[in-house]
Design a protein around this motif. Structure first.
Motif: not given
Length: 361
Positions: A111-128, A213-220
């Motif tokens: 489990h990588p302890m990293a993430g963002r408030e936004t989800s999906g491939p368009l939110a991805a970052r190589a340095d996440l 709180a801006a995170s994706n509800p369905a994901m959570w």
């Protein structure tokens, strides 16, 4: 590692794929939603073409409830030599994997302890994942080759491996991730029907508390469903503290001096406990927490102003440890709070004022 497969091209899966392709690994992308996989591929995360032979490592980046089913399918197809998942809950998926009869010697939950408030491939970052903890939960039957492959993944992504028991991991993330997410959402929910004038008064404090709180509800819902009991236990403790705090606040309004003093003592006690808990959060690079002082600079809302400020701070020989920007309501200015070592406050303040910057006392 020369080849890898990423099954699930959301934020975490696509970010891992981007990190691996950036290090020369050939990555094959899969997703139940072909459009998501194609989007990830268009970002340079890999190819949607299936591999001609088993890849070195398959990274299963799907919700916790699907990990067992997807791993069983991947092993049946012979997709990879070794397997890991990156779900945020570990004990439940592990139990299902065992029940499904998967080859657990070639699987290691992580489990990588990293993430963002936004989800999906368009939110991805190589340095996440760079500089972030990445939990590994090996068991007695984990093959050495499996462990080494996942350790290599963590290294290629720039993360820091931390070995934990699956149940201990789930308790930890309930405390530092899952419960805070719900508390943030509960605070933000108070703003839903608040008077517009009140909301316009929002400052950095409420922004800090409600950012996630801006995170994706369905994901959570997927995440919390897999760790509901432990999160509920923590929130029950929070609720007990909240009840005592409400009682203390009511006492502050009492006519009796003794009750008011008791109320003040209750508020001070919970605030001091908060001070103690906050001070335990690791500091820079995981080092013991360090207290920094804040220098607030008033900044005009023009292009290049922030870069110019940082440049002049650098010329003054001061290292910025953290930055917070608060935009003023109704004005084209913002307040930039620079966190610096206490010894740097006076020379930084003096130097910036000499260069024409407005520094707040």
């Amino acid at each position: 590692m020369r080849t890898a497969a990423v099954v699930g091209t959301g934020l975490i899966g696509t970010s891992a794929a981007l990190a691996l392709t950036g290090r020369g690994v050939s990555v094959h992308l899969e997703d139940a939603d072909p459009d998501a996989a194609r989007t990830a591929a268009s970002l340079g995360a890999g190819t949607t073409e299936p591999p001609e032979a088993a890849v070195d490592l398959a990274i299963i980046a799907v919700p916790p409830a699907l990990v067992g089913k997807v791993l069983a399918d991947c092993q049946r197809r012979g997709l990879a030599r070794w397997y890991t998942d990156v779900a945020s809950v570990k004990a439940g998926p592990r139990a299902e994997i065992v029940a499904l009869g998967c080859d657990t010697s070639r699987y290691l939950g992580s489990h990588p302890m990293a993430g963002r408030e936004t989800s999906g491939p368009l939110a991805a970052r190589a340095d996440l994942f760079e500089g972030r903890p990445w939990v590994l939960t090996p068991t007695e039957d984990t093959d050495t080759g499996t462990l080494n492959a996942v350790l290599e993944l963590v290294t290629l992504c720039g993360a820091m491996p931390i070995v934990m028991d699956a149940a201990a991991h789930d308790r930890a993330v309930a405390l530092v991730s899952h419960a805070p997410q719900l508390v943030s959402s509960l605070v933000a929910a108070r703003l839903e029907h608040a008077d517009e004038t009140a909301v316009r008064l929002s400052g950095q404090g409420v922004r800090d508390v409600t950012r996630i709180a801006a995170s994706n509800p369905a994901m959570w819902v997927d995440i919390l469903s897999a760790n509901a009991g432990m999160v509920a236990d923590i929130l029950e403790e929070v609720a007990a503290d909240l009840g005592e705090t409400v009682t203390a606040l009511r006492a502050l309004q009492a006519s009796d001096e003794g009750e008011r003093q008791a109320g003040a003592g209750g508020i001070e006690a919970v605030m001091r406990r908060g001070n103690t808990g906050q001070a335990r959060i690791p500091g820079k690079h995981g080092a013991p927490p360090t207290r920094y002082e804040s220098v607030t600079v008033v900044l005009g809302d023009q292009p290049g102003e922030l870069g110019r400020l940082f440049g002049e701070v650098g010329l003054l020989g001061v290292n910025i440890e953290d930055v917070t920007i608060e935009h003023s309501t109704g004005q084209q200015v913002g307040h930039v709070q620079l966190a610096v070592a206490a010894s740097a406050v006076k020379p930084l303040t003096t130097g910036l004022r000499e260069r024409g910057w407005s520094v707040r006392d």
